[in-house]
Design an enzyme around this catalytic site. Structure first.
Site, PDB file in Angstrom:
ATOM      1  N   ARG A  47      11.294  -9.289  53.556  1.00 34.69           N
ATOM      2  CA  ARG A  47      10.475 -10.552  53.446  1.00 34.69           C
ATOM      3  C   ARG A  47      11.461 -11.816  52.975  1.00 34.69           C
ATOM      4  O   ARG A  47      12.261 -11.452  52.160  1.00 34.69           O
ATOM      5  CB  ARG A  47       9.495 -10.382  52.518  1.00 34.69           C
ATOM      6  N   GLU A  57       2.087 -18.209  47.718  1.00 31.71           N
ATOM      7  CA  GLU A  57       1.247 -18.749  46.359  1.00 31.71           C
ATOM      8  C   GLU A  57       0.821 -19.959  46.499  1.00 31.71           C
ATOM      9  O   GLU A  57       1.614 -20.974  45.707  1.00 31.71           O
ATOM     10  CB  GLU A  57       2.377 -18.436  45.103  1.00 31.71           C
ATOM     11  N   GLU A  69       4.739  -9.542  46.768  1.00 31.63           N
ATOM     12  CA  GLU A  69       5.609  -9.538  45.603  1.00 31.63           C
ATOM     13  C   GLU A  69       5.406  -8.656  44.532  1.00 31.63           C
ATOM     14  O   GLU A  69       4.012  -8.595  44.195  1.00 31.63           O
ATOM     15  CB  GLU A  69       5.855 -10.821  45.097  1.00 31.63           C
ATOM     16  N   ASN A 104       0.703 -11.469  45.857  1.00 34.66           N
ATOM     17  CA  ASN A 104       1.536 -11.227  44.682  1.00 34.66           C
ATOM     18  C   ASN A 104       1.102 -11.002  43.263  1.00 34.66           C
ATOM     19  O   ASN A 104       0.331 -11.683  42.996  1.00 34.66           O
ATOM     20  CB  ASN A 104       2.541 -12.576  44.512  1.00 34.66           C
ATOM     21  N   HIS A 108       7.860 -21.635  51.362  1.00 29.48           N
ATOM     22  CA  HIS A 108       7.837 -21.083  50.203  1.00 29.48           C
ATOM     23  C   HIS A 108       8.619 -22.198  49.111  1.00 29.48           C
ATOM     24  O   HIS A 108       9.785 -21.980  48.535  1.00 29.48           O
ATOM     25  CB  HIS A 108       9.089 -19.721  50.212  1.00 29.48           C
ATOM     26  N   TYR A 111       2.101  -9.718  39.103  1.00 28.69           N
ATOM     27  CA  TYR A 111       3.024  -9.314  38.115  1.00 28.69           C
ATOM     28  C   TYR A 111       2.556  -8.631  36.954  1.00 28.69           C
ATOM     29  O   TYR A 111       3.020  -7.658  36.187  1.00 28.69           O
ATOM     30  CB  TYR A 111       3.843 -10.457  37.755  1.00 28.69           C
TER      31      TYR A 111
END
Length: 606
Positions: free
Chosen positions: A130, A220, A425, A358, A175, A360
């Site tokens: 990606r 995002e 991600e 994405n 991005h 985390y």
């Protein structure tokens, strides 16, 4: 329970239970620690929970394994071959906007290192890569009036090199590096950007679409809107305009999706969707309804803000109601949250081929009343914290919480109709001295990926792919180069920008090669045996920290050396000025003594 604590009286409470000393009945209320201690006693210690135990098994044969990067973070070549300026070029060159005033002028020099990047991808065994395209590298002023062929050629060469290595490109259109020329006319606040984005997408679909089968419109949008146009901590540094920017981001995504669907899908046969990011939110105290409600608000104002219009139609009802009521209560004529027309709702709903995620970390949520504060934080009314037992990382906001990954995947399954999910991600950071034996990152990937396997096999989540962030250490936006997420360390003090593997790269490659987690009870597995041409992690002393220089016999970072030089220069300048001032005063004093002596001499003559 809380009790009389000698000289401290009732101001300090050591108890497992809170005692209300203002109530004559002295009621006892269990604290969270009481529930925790009860569980420890019940379990007779700390056995691994089912959530924490490794599940042995494999992902489907066609599962997509990937790693990721983005244009501004790795490419460099910020003015090369006709590239236009982006908002991050300006932002990162503005003093104090990034850590140590770092910028992406050179980054990882990937603009000149296609072959090297493809080689490290081959060693990881990934089937996808990606990356994002720099809008101003292709359209310098943001419009299709002039197409920079040199920029297109760079991405064409990259796509060809990937396909030659049997690695499929996953291409992100945007991005965060918006052309500066478009920001000068309002950027994402100006509705004309919707058509500009459609034109930009049209150029890329035309020139790359025959070779690219996986597209991501926006990465995002929550960060673009909230940090770029809300808090102002990211480019372009605008404050208080996140709802307007978000509205146009969603409409731009829908326009690009419809363009591909109507004009290109039949011949190019690819898929296209958006990537949204979200934490998982748990109530700080699961036994308090207000904390449970706060966690729900956190999710709806985060993932729901962008996913709900695209998958369910319109903004979440909770979000619309809260913002409308608070706006009217403040005397405003209507809601601060823009409204989609019925036609726009119909056009936006369903503009997805998959759910790009994405993720985390996890947070603990609790209610916060910000009074009449008319902004996103006041609307959400939610504070966040972390459990102190969660493993820390190189980023203050990121704690290692694998359990939240599985819960978020289940939330998406239930909230959005179990769409195909591609994790675009997932990764973890470190800071400080470079250590190639990055145990915490190996632990992170093993446990997060295994939670994904559980979501797939045990919960029925339609998980189709996983992407490790990031391929290499790179420019991490406002954090500069101080936070490093890479599977490969990039020695930026070396003009060749070598990519050096960390131990986590070896472990991630083995998970990819095994397509999961083979059961050790079934004997040795060939997929775990390193290949001769695979990743070899250096066994020498870890490479020095970034940008270290020798300064008066001390090993300092270039930034610290610069600060020390400024201090020495300032001290030297102050010493010189002080010496001049002292000499001046001395001369004045001598002159005065001479004048007084002369005066006495005259008086004596008289």
């Amino acid at each position: 329970m809380d009790s009389f604590e000698w000289l401290h009286g009732y101001k300090v409470g050591f108890g497992l239970h809170h005692v209300d000393f203002t109530n004559p009945n002295r009621p006892r209320t269990p604290k969270r620690s009481a529930h925790f201690y009860h569980k420890v006693m019940k379990d007779n210690g700390f056995p691994l929970t089912n959530e924490e135990k490794i599940l042995y098994g494999e992902f489907p044969k066609m599962f997509n394994w990937s790693t990721a990067s983005s244009s501004y973070q790795i490419e460099g070549g910020w003015r090369a071959h006709g590239k236009g300026l982006s908002i991050w070029d300006k932002f990162a060159h503005t003093p104090l906007k990034t850590d140590k005033s770092d910028n992406g002028d050179f980054a990882c020099n990937s603009y000149n290192k296609i072959e090297e990047d493809v080689e490290v991808l081959k060693k990881l065994k990934v089937t996808f890569y990606r990356f994002s395209i720099s809008w101003p590298r292709v359209l310098p002023d943001g419009t299709k009036d002039y197409i920079n062929q040199a920029g297109l050629n760079y991405y064409s060469r990259l796509v060809n090199a990937l396909r030659a290595a049997n690695i499929q490109p996953q291409v992100t259109l945007y991005h965060w590096d918006l052309p500066l020329a478009l920001q000068k006319v309002g950027g994402w606040e100006n509705e004309t950007i919707v058509q500009r984005f459609r034109d930009y997408a049209d150029v890329l679909f035309t020139h790359l679409g025959s070779r690219v089968k996986f597209w991501i419109t926006l990465n995002e949008p929550f960060i673009v809107a909230n940090l770029g146009y809300g808090y102002g901590s990211f480019a372009p540094g605008i404050v208080g305009r996140q709802y307007i920017a978000a509205h146009n981001l969603i409409k731009a995504h829908a326009e690009a999706w419809h363009l591909y669907n109507d004009k290109y899908r039949a011949t190019q046969r690819g898929v296209i969707s958006i990537t949204v990011n979200s934490d998982w939110a748990e109530p700080r105290n699961p036994y308090k309804q207000e904390d449970v409600d706060a966690a729900q608000r956190y999710l709806q104002f985060f993932i729901g803000w962008f996913a709900h219009p695209i998958f369910n139609g319109d903004y979440p009802e909770l979000m619309k109601t809260i913002i409308r009521e608070r706006s009217l209560a403040a005397g405003l004529p209507g809601s601060r949250l823009p409204e989609f027309t019925p036609e726009e709702i119909e056009s936006i709903k369903g503009t997805h081929d998959y759910f790009g995620l994405n993720h985390y970390t996890t947070v603990l949520s609790f209610p916060v009343n910000m009074g009449d504060q008319q902004d996103y934080d006041g609307d959400r009314g939610t504070g966040v914290t972390h459990d102190r037992t969660w493993i820390e990382t190189g980023s203050s906001w990121l704690k290692i919480t694998p359990f939240g990954f599985r819960k978020l995947l289940k939330f998406i399954r239930d909230e959005y109709g179990n769409p195909p999910i591609y994790v675009t991600e997932n990764g973890v950071s470190e800071r400080g001295a470079v250590d190639l034996d990055d145990i915490h990152r190996t632990h992170f990937y093993e446990n997060y990926i295994n939670q994904g396997l559980k979501a797939l096999l045990l919960d029925g989540v339609d998980l189709r792919g996983y992407t490790a962030w990031s391929l290499m250490d790179n420019f991490e936006w406002a954090a500069g180069y101080s936070e490093r997420f890479g599977l490969f360390y990039v020695n930026r003090s070396d003009p060749d920008f070598p990519r050096i593997p960390k131990n986590s790269a070896l472990r991630y490659a083995s998970i990819v090669n095994c397509n999961g987690f083979p059961d050790p009870a079934l004997g040795p597995h060939d997929c775990l045996t390193p290949e001769p041409d695979g990743i070899i992690v250096p066994t020498t002393t870890p490479v020095p920290s970034l940008d270290q220089v020798d300064f008066l016999g001390l090993e300092l970072s270039s930034y610290d050396a610069k600060v020390a030089l400024y201090i020495i220069f300032t001290s030297l300048l102050a010493s010189v000025l002080l010496a001049i001032f002292a000499a001046y005063r001395l001369l004045r004093a001598r002159k005065k003594v001479k004048e007084v002596t002369a005066e006495f001499y005259k008086m004596d003559k008289m």
